[in-house]
Design an enzyme around this catalytic site. Sequence first.
Site, PDB file in Angstrom:
ATOM      1  N   ASP A   1       0.803  -1.220   0.000  1.00 18.78           N
ATOM      2  CA  ASP A   1       0.000   0.000   0.000  1.00 18.78           C
ATOM      3  C   ASP A   1       0.838   1.274   0.000  1.00 18.78           C
ATOM      4  OD1 ASP A   1      -2.609  -1.059  -0.150  1.00 18.78           O
ATOM      5  OD2 ASP A   1      -2.488  -1.664   1.946  1.00 18.78           O
TER       6      ASP A   1
ATOM      7  N   ASP B   1      -6.273  -4.921  -4.805  1.00 17.41           N
ATOM      8  CA  ASP B   1      -6.015  -3.523  -4.453  1.00 17.41           C
ATOM      9  C   ASP B   1      -4.687  -3.021  -5.026  1.00 17.41           C
ATOM     10  OD1 ASP B   1      -7.457  -5.155  -2.536  1.00 17.41           O
ATOM     11  OD2 ASP B   1      -7.605  -3.427  -1.208  1.00 17.41           O
TER      12      ASP B   1
END
Length: 377
Positions: A89, A155
């Site tokens: 991330d 993601d």
Amino acid sequence: MIPLQEIRQFIVDKTKANAARFGDKLPHCADEDNYNFVDNCFWVGGFWTGLNYLCYEMSGDQSFIDNARRSKHRFAKRLYDDRHTTDHDLGFLFSLSAVADYKLTRDAESRRIGIDAANTLADRFNEKGRFLQAWNVWTPGDPFSEENRGRLIIDCMYNLPLLFWAAEETGDSRYRDIAIAQADTCSTTIVRPDFTTFHTYLFNPETGDPIGGRTFQGYADESCWSRGQAWAIGGYTHAYRYTGDRRYLEIARRCADVYIERLEEDLIPMWDFTFQGDKDGEPRDTSAAAVTAASLLEMASHMDETESAYYKDLATRMVNNLYSFYSTKDEPGHEGLLKEATSHKPQDSGIRSSLIYGDYYFAEAVARLQGQTVIYW
């Protein structure tokens, strides 16, 4: 249709009021009126800074840049001092903080931090499996945690722009090569033949051999988690923007069409498409709708006139419905922009809440519709 100027002013005014209260803190989730905060940025810290940079572009108010920069020390600590906690991330964190700052202001320190973040992300590349390891081994010995050694998640497609940007900025093709490898691997594993998506996919981390799809935030391994589908739409669209590879744009379009087919009448999805038709009172996910609206607008910019008009109109109606029926426009004391988002249904976390990433993508979609944003991704 609600005038975009009205929606834009709502976003700018509420963000300015929030910034006065938040200081250098980074919001995550508001189950009621007030946001809670994350100390180490978690995976969501960049969405608050990104929201402030968008508000700067939409208003010209320098205070929004100052607001975003107040949290710079938190991002630096996460990257340089708490590196053992960083994961895939890094793209969400640093594309919307350091890279956004550099693109807007040409700040040299922000450029350096962005490239350092890209280096840390590239270090997660598994050569055998040709993927970026998503999560760390949170609890050694725990079976699920141990599987993270060989896990990629959908993601991550939205984290690849950090690598593509670093390749363009430095001229080092290694970043681009890793991003393309991840996109290609994801296209044959997480993206199913019918263009629905798994949330995560496991590999043997030693050999790179594929094992199979798993869920963490979706309803079941074989279901289609709506926000995951949204990550695929935007992630592959941005991969096309950086590479010109038509395969990626086609994947994005096919994933978008699958998503659209499963929408509720008001264009806001259930949290997982298993529950079409609001079965048993299952929650919606306005954050998935916001991600999709922003992603469709990017996708529309790469299509012919007819297709572009179709997807832009759809995104416009999504934004209008989010503002009309799911925003806090009539609740001045509520810190979120959108309600009825779903963070992690299987863990009963952040249900029917405001989520900072939903707020960010909602603002990005509005800024795109007004032609008032550089592309941070």
